[in-house]
Design a protein around this motif. Structure first.
Motif, PDB file in Angstrom:
ATOM      1  N   VAL A  83      -5.851   2.146   3.273  1.00 55.40           N
ATOM      2  CA  VAL A  83      -5.284   3.151   2.366  1.00 55.40           C
ATOM      3  C   VAL A  83      -5.774   4.547   2.742  1.00 55.40           C
ATOM      4  O   VAL A  83      -5.009   5.530   2.657  1.00 55.40           O
ATOM      5  CB  VAL A  83      -5.634   2.805   0.906  1.00 55.40           C
ATOM      6  CG1 VAL A  83      -5.290   3.954  -0.035  1.00 55.40           C
ATOM      7  CG2 VAL A  83      -4.902   1.540   0.481  1.00 55.40           C
ATOM      8  N   HIS A  84      -7.023   4.661   3.162  1.00 53.55           N
ATOM      9  CA  HIS A  84      -7.543   5.960   3.613  1.00 53.55           C
ATOM     10  C   HIS A  84      -6.675   6.526   4.727  1.00 53.55           C
ATOM     11  O   HIS A  84      -6.216   7.677   4.661  1.00 53.55           O
ATOM     12  CB  HIS A  84      -8.986   5.784   4.094  1.00 53.55           C
ATOM     13  CG  HIS A  84      -9.616   7.029   4.632  1.00 53.55           C
ATOM     14  ND1 HIS A  84     -10.660   7.679   4.006  1.00 53.55           N
ATOM     15  CD2 HIS A  84      -9.361   7.770   5.761  1.00 53.55           C
ATOM     16  CE1 HIS A  84     -11.010   8.742   4.709  1.00 53.55           C
ATOM     17  NE2 HIS A  84     -10.229   8.811   5.778  1.00 53.55           N
ATOM     18  N   THR A 110      -3.132   7.392   3.555  1.00 54.94           N
ATOM     19  CA  THR A 110      -3.102   8.645   2.793  1.00 54.94           C
ATOM     20  C   THR A 110      -3.012   9.851   3.725  1.00 54.94           C
ATOM     21  O   THR A 110      -2.367  10.859   3.403  1.00 54.94           O
ATOM     22  CB  THR A 110      -4.353   8.755   1.902  1.00 54.94           C
ATOM     23  OG1 THR A 110      -4.422   7.629   1.036  1.00 54.94           O
ATOM     24  CG2 THR A 110      -4.337  10.024   1.078  1.00 54.94           C
ATOM     25  N   TRP A 114      -7.984   3.562  -5.203  1.00 55.14           N
ATOM     26  CA  TRP A 114      -7.543   2.210  -4.823  1.00 55.14           C
ATOM     27  C   TRP A 114      -8.679   1.201  -5.010  1.00 55.14           C
ATOM     28  O   TRP A 114      -8.489   0.133  -5.610  1.00 55.14           O
ATOM     29  CB  TRP A 114      -7.061   2.220  -3.378  1.00 55.14           C
ATOM     30  CG  TRP A 114      -6.830   0.883  -2.754  1.00 55.14           C
ATOM     31  CD1 TRP A 114      -7.765   0.104  -2.111  1.00 55.14           C
ATOM     32  CD2 TRP A 114      -5.601   0.146  -2.695  1.00 55.14           C
ATOM     33  NE1 TRP A 114      -7.192  -1.068  -1.653  1.00 55.14           N
ATOM     34  CE2 TRP A 114      -5.868  -1.071  -2.000  1.00 55.14           C
ATOM     35  CE3 TRP A 114      -4.312   0.381  -3.147  1.00 55.14           C
ATOM     36  CZ2 TRP A 114      -4.886  -2.020  -1.750  1.00 55.14           C
ATOM     37  CZ3 TRP A 114      -3.317  -0.573  -2.895  1.00 55.14           C
ATOM     38  CH2 TRP A 114      -3.612  -1.752  -2.208  1.00 55.14           C
ATOM     39  N   ALA A 126      -8.423   6.668  -1.630  1.00 58.40           N
ATOM     40  CA  ALA A 126      -8.975   5.359  -1.268  1.00 58.40           C
ATOM     41  C   ALA A 126      -9.965   4.895  -2.324  1.00 58.40           C
ATOM     42  O   ALA A 126     -10.062   3.687  -2.622  1.00 58.40           O
ATOM     43  CB  ALA A 126      -9.647   5.424   0.104  1.00 58.40           C
ATOM     44  N   GLN A 146       0.831  -1.207   0.000  1.00 57.19           N
ATOM     45  CA  GLN A 146       0.000   0.000   0.000  1.00 57.19           C
ATOM     46  C   GLN A 146       0.863   1.255   0.000  1.00 57.19           C
ATOM     47  O   GLN A 146       0.559   2.236  -0.691  1.00 57.19           O
ATOM     48  CB  GLN A 146      -0.931  -0.026   1.214  1.00 57.19           C
ATOM     49  CG  GLN A 146      -1.956  -1.144   1.161  1.00 57.19           C
ATOM     50  CD  GLN A 146      -2.616  -1.417   2.503  1.00 57.19           C
ATOM     51  OE1 GLN A 146      -2.345  -0.731   3.494  1.00 57.19           O
ATOM     52  NE2 GLN A 146      -3.478  -2.423   2.551  1.00 57.19           N
ATOM     53  N   THR A 163      -9.275  -0.768   1.701  1.00 59.95           N
ATOM     54  CA  THR A 163      -9.638   0.602   1.337  1.00 59.95           C
ATOM     55  C   THR A 163      -9.529   1.522   2.542  1.00 59.95           C
ATOM     56  O   THR A 163      -9.039   2.659   2.432  1.00 59.95           O
ATOM     57  CB  THR A 163     -11.073   0.642   0.774  1.00 59.95           C
ATOM     58  OG1 THR A 163     -11.154  -0.235  -0.350  1.00 59.95           O
ATOM     59  CG2 THR A 163     -11.453   2.043   0.347  1.00 59.95           C
ATOM     60  N   THR A 164      -9.958   1.049   3.700  1.00 63.57           N
ATOM     61  CA  THR A 164      -9.828   1.842   4.922  1.00 63.57           C
ATOM     62  C   THR A 164      -8.367   1.993   5.321  1.00 63.57           C
ATOM     63  O   THR A 164      -7.938   3.055   5.779  1.00 63.57           O
ATOM     64  CB  THR A 164     -10.628   1.191   6.063  1.00 63.57           C
ATOM     65  OG1 THR A 164     -11.994   1.034   5.647  1.00 63.57           O
ATOM     66  CG2 THR A 164     -10.585   2.045   7.324  1.00 63.57           C
TER      67      THR A 164
END
Length: 475
Positions: free
Chosen positions: A320-321, A324, A354, A351, A267, A317-318
């Motif tokens: 990556v959030h 970020t 992604w 996200a 990631q 996804t969370t």
């Protein structure tokens, strides 16, 4: 002769007390807030913190703690007194530059105000040292919202955003005042502390305890403080170009979470390639707690997750959030809370990129749904760039829609250049919405981008979405 001696003594005293540059000293109290548009009483004026050094001795199960906060700061005015933010902390003693100081605790709108009066006024542009010894209990109900998250094993984790660092320590609790940090967390042997930054050592402490030392060399806002003491284990790895990865998971669930935390390196590599900017710190990790916390939070260098996220197939996804956010929010930090869209918008947007690439959800589908909802939210909660509060749809998905609109307007290559320049110019600093707009105009060389972003960030109605004339609003 006595008159001459007295006059000479007076001159000597004046020389010792006169402020720098020969200007007269007019010490005054520092303000009890920085004038934030959303939270005027958050933070304090009159000084700039350079370094926090927190020693925190925690007793699991009972939640008693004894602590000392040492602060190195620089006065931005002649100070007769200054404030720190606290909430439900019992102050034992305070010194300023080694001399005992007086203090009083008064009410604040989000917690309490600790007013410190040093033995001698502090001069503008001069550094000074503060030491606050205090104690408390993590189960004490605070004046404001709680920052403590309680684990079933008797431990805790901190979730201090937006103004709850003051439930752990006296701080200048506003994102505009970032500082470097060191932590010294003491707990009984068999318990594992964690904090932002790098673990630099362990040493014995009285009473069958250990002290764990941590150092964070990059500046951090207090609301991103991530300290904990739990029955937890460290898992280690390496990210791109040698970034040190260290994760924390419940000690009896290491094998369950090992494959999940090992995804972090990939990631990191994906975000570095997507943003065109290297990860801004020298370490990163995820902290997955056993229970007691259900959200996800971007504590600097150590993102905090409740276990429920990892029961979902789209959990990455969370991850990556929050990752970020290490670029957007932690490295480049908003100057005020009204600029919070600059944290959440990019986190939601990247996200979504992604998720699109992983086949979870097409980004156009997500942005269309958010666009249709945003029009009504603008009128109730404010537009993305001028929210009336924190945590709303407008600064999350609404801000992501605004970034998507910018990409549609200027094209992918120009958009990538705008975001890269933003992260590079303001690395480890603070910035405003106006700074973001100025950056976009400068990078694109297109003055119309200013009007475009002003509409998207400040209008009470959705502007048309470039490239999608068919997109409407939900009635």
């Amino acid at each position: 002769m006595r008159a001459v001696i007295a006059a000479a003594a007076a001159v000597a005293t004046l020389a010792l007390t006169a402020p720098a540059h020969g200007t007269p000293s007019h010490p005054a109290p520092g303000s009890d807030g920085v004038g934030d548009p959303l939270f005027p009483t958050l933070g304090n004026g009159g000084y700039d913190v350079r370094h926090y050094d927190l020693s925190f001795d925690f007793t699991p199960v009972t939640y008693d703690f004894a602590a000392t906060m040492r602060i190195r700061a620089r006065a931005t005015q002649d100070l007769s007194s200054f404030n720190l933010d606290v909430d439900s902390l019992a102050i034992d003693r305070i010194t300023v530059n080694g001399a005992p100081a007086t203090w009083e605790i008064g009410p604040g709108k989000t917690g309490q105000e600790l007013t410190v009066t040093p033995a001698r006024p502090l001069r503008e542009r001069r550094s000074f040292d503060v030491e606050v010894a205090y104690h408390g209990n993590g189960r004490t109900k605070p004046i404001g919202q709680p920052g403590w998250r309680y684990m079933s094993d008797g431990g805790f984790a901190s979730a201090a955003q937006a103004s709850r660092a003051d439930t752990f320590a006296p701080v200048n609790d506003h994102p505009s005042d970032k500082a470097t940090w060191t932590f010294h967390l003491t707990a009984p042997k068999g318990w594992t502390p964690a904090a932002n930054g790098n673990l630099t050592g362990r040493r014995g402490a009285p009473g069958a305890k250990e002290t764990w030392d941590f150092s964070l060399k990059s500046p951090m806002a207090p609301e991103l403080m991530g300290i904990s003491v739990n029955k937890q284990s460290y898992l280690y790895g390496r990210g791109p170009h040698g970034v040190k990865l260290r994760h924390l998971v419940p000690e009896d669930q290491r094998e369950k979470y090992r494959p999940i935390v090992e995804e972090t390196g990939g990631q990191l590599a994906w975000l570095e390639k997507t943003l065109g900017v290297r990860y801004p710190f020298d370490t990163y990790g995820v902290q997955i707690v056993r229970d007691g916390y259900g959200d996800a939070l971007e504590n600097q260098t150590l993102s905090l997750f409740g276990p429920g996220w990892f029961e979902r197939p789209t959990y990455s996804t969370t991850m990556v959030h929050e990752l970020t956010h290490q670029w957007f929010g932690d490295s480049v930090t908003p100057a005020t809370w009204q600029d919070a869209w600059m944290n959440e918008g990019p986190a939601v947007y990247y996200a979504a990129v992604w998720a699109d690439q992983k086949g979870f959800q097409r980004i156009e589908e997500k942005m269309k749904a958010a666009y249709e909802k945003l029009d009504a939210v603008r009128k109730t909660d404010g537009p993305p760039g001028k929210p009336t509060g924190l945590g709303g749809f407008n600064i999350y998905d609404g801000a992501a829609v605004s970034l998507y609109a910018l990409r549609q307007q200027i094209g992918q290559d120009q958009f990538d250049a705008v975001m890269k320049a933003w992260l590079t110019k303001h690395r480890h600093g603070n910035a405003t919405t106006q700074d973001f707009i100025d950056n976009a105009v400068k990078v694109t060389g297109d003055a119309s981008v200013r009007t475009f972003l002003n509409h998207w960030l400040f209008d009470l109605d959705n502007p048309p979405m470039p490239g999608h004339p068919d997109w409407g609003v939900t009635p």
